[in-house]
Design a protein around this motif. Structure first.
Motif, mmCIF file in Angstrom:
data_model
loop_
_atom_site.group_PDB
_atom_site.id
_atom_site.type_symbol
_atom_site.label_atom_id
_atom_site.label_comp_id
_atom_site.label_asym_id
_atom_site.label_seq_id
_atom_site.Cartn_x
_atom_site.Cartn_y
_atom_site.Cartn_z
ATOM 1 N N ARG A 370 0.759 -1.161 -0.086
ATOM 2 C CA ARG A 370 0.230 -0.013 -0.059
ATOM 3 C C ARG A 370 0.896 1.250 0.022
ATOM 4 N NH1 ARG A 370 -5.333 -0.029 0.994
ATOM 5 N NH2 ARG A 370 -5.120 1.613 2.653
ATOM 6 N N ALA A 374 1.114 4.027 -3.062
ATOM 7 C CA ALA A 374 0.752 5.487 -2.771
ATOM 8 C C ALA A 374 2.091 6.179 -2.991
ATOM 9 C CB ALA A 374 0.732 5.476 -0.977
ATOM 10 N N ILE A 387 -5.131 10.257 -4.327
ATOM 11 C CA ILE A 387 -4.412 9.023 -3.485
ATOM 12 C C ILE A 387 -5.295 8.530 -2.520
ATOM 13 C CG2 ILE A 387 -2.447 8.596 -2.508
ATOM 14 C CD1 ILE A 387 -1.019 10.715 -4.070
ATOM 15 N N SER A 388 -5.898 9.548 -1.606
ATOM 16 C CA SER A 388 -6.610 9.017 -0.608
ATOM 17 C C SER A 388 -7.730 7.958 -0.844
ATOM 18 C CB SER A 388 -7.308 10.163 0.488
ATOM 19 O OG SER A 388 -7.727 9.764 1.672
ATOM 20 N N LEU A 391 -6.692 4.929 -1.974
ATOM 21 C CA LEU A 391 -6.492 3.697 -0.951
ATOM 22 C C LEU A 391 -7.537 3.349 0.027
ATOM 23 C CD1 LEU A 391 -2.952 5.459 -0.015
ATOM 24 C CD2 LEU A 391 -3.133 3.321 -1.123
ATOM 25 N N HIS A 393 -9.014 5.372 2.093
ATOM 26 C CA HIS A 393 -8.745 6.081 3.526
ATOM 27 C C HIS A 393 -9.837 7.065 3.761
ATOM 28 C CE1 HIS A 393 -3.809 5.729 3.452
ATOM 29 N NE2 HIS A 393 -4.598 4.755 3.906
ATOM 30 N N THR A 399 -3.341 9.436 4.723
ATOM 31 C CA THR A 399 -2.860 9.395 3.392
ATOM 32 C C THR A 399 -1.331 10.242 3.452
ATOM 33 O OG1 THR A 399 -4.746 9.500 2.487
ATOM 34 C CG2 THR A 399 -2.974 9.768 0.946
ATOM 35 N N TYR A 402 1.247 8.273 4.930
ATOM 36 C CA TYR A 402 1.939 7.172 3.680
ATOM 37 C C TYR A 402 2.990 7.712 3.061
ATOM 38 C CZ TYR A 402 -1.490 3.306 4.476
ATOM 39 O OH TYR A 402 -2.451 2.355 4.870
#
Length: 419
Positions: A370, A374, A387-388, A391, A393, A399, A402
């Protein structure tokens, strides 16, 4: 050894009278309970009022009742499985002295907390994490105590310190994991105070300092990912001795790459990936952690790996064989969740060995997939919001954690150009 006894203070009031107290003592620590009786120090000897006091019979009779009630409380506490502390002994004695009626039945801490978690948290994943910590606490209590033995008064700093030591030494949990368990117990204590089950003076965490050290999870570089991909290809062609094509290690390597290629898909979701989830060139599933529906494009590199398991389609429910022989109830989300968590340790062990074979020095785990995904997204210029969402989130701040290592790398590059 725990004891209770009557004691007359040496300090007197303006009338020359001193308070008679019940002394509660255990392992060198003392607590006192006021009996409401006052006498002149000269009229007190060997735990009672001397005959020279005009009300000696009445006062001594009252004090014998107090002492008898205190001894009864001590006897009951010794007979229980609950460890004796001076605070607990004082509370039991006080209950005994407060009246003939038994105190109202109080729920035990764990049962109350498990029920409270269901009411205070809407998020399924948060509920599950708190329940897991509470179950771990119950496991710690084990044979020494029962769940019913630990009420709100019994939850003290000493017991929690024992719990932390047990989790660290017996389970081998990292500091961050111990901290997570303690945060749950602390949260429950705060709710118990708010709900009136615990007094602020009984709050056990006022004597405990929780230190949390964040583990920096290092994503793989492009070169390291390429090394894993080359290893996977050589493995599928039977050109390497480790991992072999049909072993747990082989499945671990393939599933890790699928995790990364599918935008950092969580390990539990890849481990329990079903053939029915593959539709119209997409992976459509419900995330185990949050229960949220998710749809990801099945990119060619992920498809190529999954096709290795094509002979399972129609015969087996799951794409990867990790759950084929599990004994958990796989008809429920909770059963699948438990099974994937138990398989994870073995898979991480295999991944570490593979990392050694290809020259990766950082720790390789399923979760690193993960972080690697990211960082790939961020390096490609994806916005934080995207991106969030990729994933899964629920908070952008997660995020950002990460991407911490990527930010550090960017600072290093700018720093080098600065001077």
């Amino acid at each position: 050894m725990a004891t209770v006894s009557l004691d007359c203070r040496s300090r007197t009031d303006q009338d020359g009278l001193a308070a008679v107290r019940l002394r509660v003592e255990h392992q060198g620590t003392q607590k006192f309970i006021n009996t409401g009786v006052k006498v002149k120090p000269g009229k007190w000897r060997k735990g009672k009022v001397t005959r020279g006091h005009r009300e000696a019979d009445r006062i001594n009779s009252r004090l014998r009742e107090v002492e008898s009630a205190a001894q009864d409380a001590l006897t009951k506490l010794r007979a229980s499985a609950v460890p004796i502390t001076v605070e607990r002994l004082k509370a039991r004695v006080q209950d005994e002295l407060d009246g003939d009626e038994a105190p109202a039945e109080q729920p035990d801490f764990i049962s109350w907390s498990l029920e409270r978690v269901q009411k205070v948290y809407d998020n399924q994943g948060t509920r599950r994490n708190h329940r897991s910590s509470l179950k771990k606490f119950e496991r710690f209590l084990g044979e020494q105590y029962s769940r019913a033995d630990i009420g709100f008064r019994e939850l003290n700093a000493s017991l929690l310190e024992e719990m932390m030591a047990w989790e660290s030494t017996e389970l081998g949990n990292a500091n961050s994991t111990v901290h997570k368990t303690m945060r749950t117990l602390r949260r429950m204590c705060n709710l118990a105070i708010r709900d009136g089950h615990m007094q602020q003076s009984e709050y056990p965490f006022q004597h405990i300092t929780l230190s949390r050290s964040r583990t920096q999870k290092q994503p793989l570089t492009d070169g390291e990912v390429e090394a894993l991909e080359e290893r996977r290809k050589a493995m599928d062609q039977g050109l390497v001795s480790y991992p072999r094509r049909d072993t747990t290690a082989a499945h671990a390597l393939r599933s890790w790459l699928v995790q990364m290629y599918l935008l950092g898909m969580r390990w539990g979701d890849v481990c329990s990936l079903e053939w029915d989830n593959l539709r119209d060139g997409r992976v459509q599933y419900q995330m185990l952690k949050t229960g949220t529906a998710k749809s990801v494009k099945l990119v060619p590199k992920a498809r190529a790996i999954i096709e290795v398991y094509a002979d399972r389609q129609g015969e087996k429910r799951f794409v990867f064989p990790f759950l084929d022989y599990r004994t958990e109830d796989l008809s429920t989300d909770e059963g699948i969740r438990q099974a994937t968590q138990r398989v994870n340790a073995s898979v991480n062990q295999k991944l570490r060995k593979i990392a050694e074979r290809v020259g990766i020095t950082s720790t390789l785990t399923t979760h690193i997939a993960r972080h690697t995904a990211a960082n790939r997204m961020a390096s490609a210029g994806w916005e934080l919001r995207k991106i969030s969402a990729a994933l899964g989130h629920q908070s952008v701040s997660t995020t950002e954690q990460y991407l911490r290592s990527l930010k550090d790398d960017e600072l290093d590059e700018d720093h080098a150009d600065l001077f």
